[in-house]
Design a protein around this motif. Structure first.
Motif, short mmCIF file in Angstrom:
data_model
loop_
_atom_site.label_atom_id
_atom_site.label_comp_id
_atom_site.label_asym_id
_atom_site.label_seq_id
_atom_site.Cartn_x
_atom_site.Cartn_y
_atom_site.Cartn_z
N ALA A 26 -1.40 -1.90 5.29
CA ALA A 26 -2.23 -0.77 4.87
C ALA A 26 -1.64 0.53 5.42
N GLU A 27 -1.14 0.49 6.65
CA GLU A 27 -0.54 1.67 7.27
C GLU A 27 0.71 2.09 6.49
N ILE A 36 -0.46 9.91 5.48
CA ILE A 36 -0.09 10.19 6.87
C ILE A 36 1.41 10.46 6.92
N ASP A 37 1.84 11.21 7.91
CA ASP A 37 3.27 11.53 7.99
C ASP A 37 4.02 10.67 9.00
N ARG A 38 3.29 9.81 9.69
CA ARG A 38 3.95 8.81 10.55
C ARG A 38 3.05 7.59 10.65
N TYR A 63 -14.09 -4.65 11.55
CA TYR A 63 -14.88 -4.06 10.47
C TYR A 63 -13.99 -3.79 9.26
N PRO A 64 -14.55 -3.84 8.05
CA PRO A 64 -13.76 -3.44 6.87
C PRO A 64 -13.55 -1.93 6.89
N THR A 65 -12.35 -1.48 6.55
CA THR A 65 -12.04 -0.06 6.59
C THR A 65 -11.47 0.40 5.25
N LEU A 66 -12.01 1.49 4.75
CA LEU A 66 -11.54 2.08 3.50
C LEU A 66 -10.45 3.11 3.79
N LEU A 67 -9.35 3.04 3.03
CA LEU A 67 -8.34 4.08 3.08
C LEU A 67 -7.74 4.24 1.69
N PHE A 68 -6.85 5.20 1.51
CA PHE A 68 -6.28 5.38 0.17
C PHE A 68 -4.82 5.78 0.28
N ALA A 69 -4.12 5.66 -0.85
CA ALA A 69 -2.75 6.13 -0.97
C ALA A 69 -2.64 6.81 -2.33
N GLU A 70 -1.85 7.89 -2.39
CA GLU A 70 -1.54 8.55 -3.66
C GLU A 70 -0.08 8.23 -3.99
#
Length: 718
Positions: A26-27, A36-38, A63-70
């Motif tokens: 995910a990172e 994120i830039d790093r 915990y479940p964590t929401l994130l996104f990518a463009e």
């Protein structure tokens, strides 16, 4: 940040056993998507996903964590979920709002425990799966063994899209047999070089491309005819067939990666964008009344809330998916469950611990808002008058229960507030104050699940609590007819007390004929029923109360008092103080005094007559029986069966399920305390189970004797 239309959104849930690398992948996706830039790491507690103190302590997702990518003009909403089955509630929430699952497989371990369990959950939610064999840069990484384990365990055919050139510590290249290209990576920068396939790999790549092409063509007759005619398919034709196969869950595309070194994340995102179903192609959301809601950005607005949290400095944070229409800042919506209005004051796209302010979101997108007045998980916010209420998430039944109390006296009210908040954030934590047991009962998915809650209470809320074995909600009933009478008489100056009640009791069963005569101690007793009252008991079962008084022996105005006295004793059974149930009582005679009789006198007379009759009526203790379904590896079946027999279980059925055995048994609740811990120990964590209340049944004689003795000892202590 731009507003993404519905056709440029993909919603993904990351699955896999603990340690499979979901958070590091995910990172990498967030990094490649310029969020994120790093890249952070689990070791330095700097990842977007695992940002709470408890996750830093355990070094894994809780915990479940929401994130996104463009990426490539698309927005990918990604939900990173815990691998441990104790926290499966977050996974069930994610399945509700994600359209495709990405299952990570640790290349050192293959398709392991957590993979098996989560694959079953995905199957039960009809979610298509993409497999990623991750950590191919590990010392003991084995691509072939991992692929074989997927083939052996999965009920869906795995199809290789990529394979690694050099798995192990030097892993830096893979061949993509869909694009027929080799990708080579520089260090752990994520920078890749697209190359032609080396001559020594061409034969293997060509064969895997043929298998992939046939798997794609099988999903569409027109494609199959085209393939027979030309012998090949274009990349667009291949993707078209793979789209159909993936959406129907007929195949699992398999990719390779090292999330930690950012190898493979970009190609995975490209495949998700090109092939995985998005909001427009995934099954529509359904309302509680069975209507399908199209993800139309021009339709009425409907937001489904799948998660709520309470965060420092922010207060309540509400996570939602836009099911229909669009949501904008300042919009007023109605809670379909409560009818209350809610104003969306702020909107955010979510990148783990970071939030990016946006002004609007379209159908299919996922985001969050803050400071709603009264909207909870599983509720819908919609345009006034649209009457849209989305069918809720079905969370798993609890599997572990404990009693809880505050260590310090006088903190009960505070404890109650904190436990209710825990349920607000995690609906798989159930809280109940049992008036019957005089305990606060906590229920969850396992011992670790509730121990995490205990840690939160102590370290975040400064509330020390104690867990202990909960009492069992036994029931008491009778097995034969018995009669008794009781005279209550009290004279101590002034008005006296007098009431005498004669009654007969018998076991109650649904549909039995009305009483007319009883045989007691060899004598026949005829009764003439004058009135009847059925009481459906809050704790289950019934009390049926008859009056057969003749000649005005007891005035009708005293009958409610007699019933009240009997009910008091039903709430505190004579054997163990447990609730009594399923009894018929006929009051057929008695006496009263013209001056001294009153309601209190007849309440006490009725209560004591009932108590004496109960003890003569073959009184039995009944215990709650649960239907337990266990999925256990075949090689651990004997151990699990043996343990169940020691728990007084009755095995009702067995069936096979792809390397697992499905056991169905009826087990007394008193024997299920800490079962999740025992089952994990017996099967090395490879089994899972569910349990649901079934019925009340009589306890064996030896168990009843122990319970009676324990209750007698308690009475002495008190």
């Amino acid at each position: 940040m731009k507003t993404y239309p519905t056709n440029e959104i993909k919603n993904v849930v990351l699955l896999g056993a603990s340690g499979s690398g979901k958070t590091t992948l995910a990172e990498a996706m967030a990094f490649d998507g310029k969020v994120i830039d790093r890249r952070g790491s689990i070791e330095t507690d700097s990842t977007l996903s695992d940002y709470t103190d408890i996750e830093h302590i355990y070094k894994r997702s809780i915990y479940p964590t929401l994130l996104f990518a463009e990426y490539n003009g698309y927005k990918l909403n990604i939900i990173d979920t815990p691998g441990a089955d104790d926290f499966c509630g977050g996974l069930f929430s994610a399945f509700k709002v994600a359209d495709v699952g990405v299952m990570l497989i640790n290349a050192q371990n293959g398709f392991e425990v957590g993979s098996e369990i989560q694959a079953r959950y995905a199957r039960s939610h009809d979610k298509p799966i993409i497999a990623v064999i991750n950590q191919l840069d590990s010392e003991k990484a084995s691509w072939e063994a991992s692929l074989d384990s997927i083939r052996a365990a999965s009920q869906v055919t795995p199809v290789v899209v990529q394979y690694p050139v050099n798995p192990g510590p030097d892993f830096n290249a893979f061949i993509d047999v869909l694009l027929m290209k080799m990708y080579k990576f520089k260090g752990d920068t994520g920078i890749r070089e697209e190359l032609d396939i080396p001559a020594e790999e061409m034969e293997r790549a060509t064969e895997l491309n043929r298998i992939l092409t046939e798997a794609a063509a099988e999903n569409d007759e027109a494609l199959m005819e085209l393939y027979f005619e030309k012998g090949v398919l274009t990349q667009d034709e291949l993707r078209s067939g793979l789209k159909l196969g993936l959406a129907k869950r007929d195949l699992i595309p398999v990719f390779c990666a090292s999330g930690k070194r950012d190898i493979g994340a970009k190609r995975l995102m490209e495949f998700i964008i090109n092939v995985a179903p998005g909001p427009l192609k995934a099954p529509n959301f359904v309302t509680v009344d069975g209507r399908e809601i199209e993800p139309d950005s021009n339709g009425p607005t409907a937001l489904f809330v799948f998660k709520t949290t309470v965060e420092p400095h922010l207060g309540e944070v509400t996570y939602f998916r836009v099911v229909s229409g669009k949501v904008t800042e300042g919009m007023e919506l109605v809670n379909s469950k409560t009818g209350n209005k809610e104003k969306i004051s702020q909107l955010f796209a979510v990148a783990g611990k970071n939030r990016v302010k946006v002004t609007e979101m379209m159908a299919g997108d996922i985001g969050c808002t803050v400071k709603l007045k009264g909207t909870r998980t599983n509720q819908t916010l919609s345009t006034p008058g649209s009457n849209i209420e989305i069918d809720p998430i079905r969370f798993p039944e609890p599997r572990y229960r404990v009693a809880v109390k505050a260590v310090k006296t006088g903190e009960d009210e505070k404890l109650g507030e904190l436990l209710n908040r825990a349920n607000f954030e995690d609906p798989t934590i159930l809280v109940e104050y049992s008036k019957e047991l005089k305990q606060i009962i906590l229920q969850g998915q396992g011992e670790h699940h509730l121990n995490i809650l205990k840690w939160q209470l102590a370290n975040i809320n400064k509330m020390e609590v104690e867990y202990f074995a909960p009492k069992i909600p036994f029931r008491e009933t009778i097995t034969k007819v018995a009669a008794a009478n009781y005279r209550h008489k009290k004279q101590s100056g002034g008005a006296g007390q007098f009431g005498e009640v004669w009654l007969v009791i018998e076991p109650y069963q649904e549909g039995m004929p009305e009483p007319s005569k009883f045989k007691i101690d060899g004598k026949e007793l005829q009764v003439n029923i004058k009135s009847k009252e059925e009481v459906a008991l809050d704790w289950g079962g019934k009390l049926v109360f008859y009056s057969a008084i003749v000649g005005g022996a007891i005035d009708a105005r005293f009958l409610p008092a007699i019933l009240k006295g009997i009910m008091e004793k039903m709430e505190e059974g004579p054997l163990t103080g447990s609730y009594a149930r399923d009894i018929r009582v006929v009051v057929y005679d008695g006496k009263m005094h013209p001056v001294d009789s009153n309601e209190l006198s007849f309440k006490l007379a009725g209560r004591n007559a009932f108590k004496e009759a109960f003890k003569k009526a073959g009184a039995k203790i009944m215990e709650p029986i649960y239907s337990v379904e266990i999925l256990v590896p075949s090689d651990k079946m004997g151990d699990v069966m043996s343990d169940l027999q020691n728990r007084r279980a009755m095995i009702e059925g067995m069936s096979s399920d792809k390397g697992f055995e499905r056991l169905v048994a009826r087990v007394p609740l008193s024997e299920m305390y800490r079962y999740s811990t025992t089952l994990n120990s017996l099967t090395n964590g490879r089994a899972t189970y569910s349990m649901k209340f079934s019925s009340y049944e009589q306890v064996p004689a030896e168990v009843q004797d122990k319970l009676l003795k324990a209750y007698a000892d308690t009475d002495k202590d008190e």
